[in-house]
Design a protein around this motif. Structure first.
Motif, mmCIF file in Angstrom:
data_model
loop_
_atom_site.group_PDB
_atom_site.id
_atom_site.type_symbol
_atom_site.label_atom_id
_atom_site.label_comp_id
_atom_site.label_asym_id
_atom_site.label_seq_id
_atom_site.Cartn_x
_atom_site.Cartn_y
_atom_site.Cartn_z
ATOM 1 N N ARG A 120 0.653 -1.172 -0.015
ATOM 2 C CA ARG A 120 -0.211 0.086 0.032
ATOM 3 C C ARG A 120 0.897 1.203 0.031
ATOM 4 O O ARG A 120 2.065 1.170 0.157
ATOM 5 C CB ARG A 120 -1.003 -0.197 1.259
ATOM 6 N N SER A 121 0.358 2.208 -0.299
ATOM 7 C CA SER A 121 1.112 3.599 -0.483
ATOM 8 C C SER A 121 0.152 4.574 0.306
ATOM 9 O O SER A 121 -1.212 4.639 -0.018
ATOM 10 C CB SER A 121 1.547 3.956 -1.859
ATOM 11 N N GLU B 116 4.997 0.506 -7.386
ATOM 12 C CA GLU B 116 3.960 1.126 -6.671
ATOM 13 C C GLU B 116 4.236 2.698 -6.183
ATOM 14 O O GLU B 116 3.602 3.616 -6.258
ATOM 15 C CB GLU B 116 3.578 0.609 -5.254
ATOM 16 N N LEU B 117 5.454 2.845 -6.065
ATOM 17 C CA LEU B 117 6.066 4.369 -5.776
ATOM 18 C C LEU B 117 5.743 5.292 -7.114
ATOM 19 O O LEU B 117 5.212 6.285 -7.053
ATOM 20 C CB LEU B 117 7.468 4.116 -5.383
ATOM 21 N N ARG B 118 5.886 4.612 -8.258
ATOM 22 C CA ARG B 118 5.873 5.434 -9.533
ATOM 23 C C ARG B 118 4.505 5.463 -9.821
ATOM 24 O O ARG B 118 3.945 6.622 -10.278
ATOM 25 C CB ARG B 118 6.651 4.520 -10.762
ATOM 26 N N ARG B 119 3.493 4.731 -9.439
ATOM 27 C CA ARG B 119 2.174 4.778 -9.771
ATOM 28 C C ARG B 119 1.516 5.985 -8.924
ATOM 29 O O ARG B 119 0.882 6.537 -9.349
ATOM 30 C CB ARG B 119 1.434 3.379 -9.435
ATOM 31 N N LYS B 120 2.197 5.657 -7.384
ATOM 32 C CA LYS B 120 1.603 6.935 -6.368
ATOM 33 C C LYS B 120 2.122 8.257 -7.073
ATOM 34 O O LYS B 120 1.310 9.092 -6.871
ATOM 35 C CB LYS B 120 1.926 6.600 -5.164
ATOM 36 N N ALA B 121 3.338 8.304 -7.473
ATOM 37 C CA ALA B 121 3.821 9.595 -7.794
ATOM 38 C C ALA B 121 3.120 10.146 -8.974
ATOM 39 O O ALA B 121 2.849 11.465 -9.238
ATOM 40 C CB ALA B 121 5.453 9.531 -8.174
ATOM 41 N N LYS B 122 2.803 9.291 -9.924
ATOM 42 C CA LYS B 122 2.060 9.829 -11.209
ATOM 43 C C LYS B 122 0.444 10.331 -10.682
ATOM 44 O O LYS B 122 0.042 11.053 -11.388
ATOM 45 C CB LYS B 122 1.605 8.394 -12.122
#
Length: 138
Positions: A24-25, A76-82
């Motif tokens: 999760r993020s 997931e980090l990249r997805r959240k940042a986008k």
């Protein structure tokens, strides 16, 4: 009443039996500015040494599950940042945190039997990634 209990128990057993073990993020915005989602995000471990001016827009943390791999956390980090409109994430650091995983089926059975339900959860170490989402100014 027994039918409802059996349906609930069957649903829990078929749904994977555990909770708390997924990746999760979360993000904490630095300001009140909204940015539309982006299609590409650069990742920088450590300090940003580029020549573009930027502003910090969010702090992001990704918390892995029991068997999460670093590449899953990076995805997931990249997805959240986008999703917060970042162009890059800087100062990415890997860490570890204790998490608790609950076995939902055991919890329901323990409660139904009137037994102690403290044995229905397990603690484990989870990998984390933290970074600062930035937006380029030029």
């Amino acid at each position: 009443m027994k039918i409802v209990f059996l349906l609930l128990l069957t649903t829990l057993l078929m749904s994977g039996c555990t909770s708390g073990g997924s990746t999760r993020s979360e993000s904490i915005s630095v300001g009140s500015q909204y940015y539309p989602t982006t299609n590409y995000v650069e990742l920088f471990f450590g300090a940003y040494n580029g020549n573009k001016q930027y502003e910090q827009i969010s702090f992001i943390e990704v918390l892995g599950g029991r068997r999460s791999k670093t590449d899953e956390l990076l995805k997931e980090l990249r997805r959240k940042a986008k999703s917060v409109g970042a162009d890059a994430v800087i100062d990415i650091r890997k860490g570890r945190r204790m998490r608790k995983e609950n076995d939902s089926a055991l919890l329901v059975l323990s409660i139904a039997a009137g037994e102690d339900s403290s044995h229905t959860s397990q603690e484990y170490r989870s990998d984390t990634l933290q970074g600062i989402a930035i937006k380029y100014l030029d």
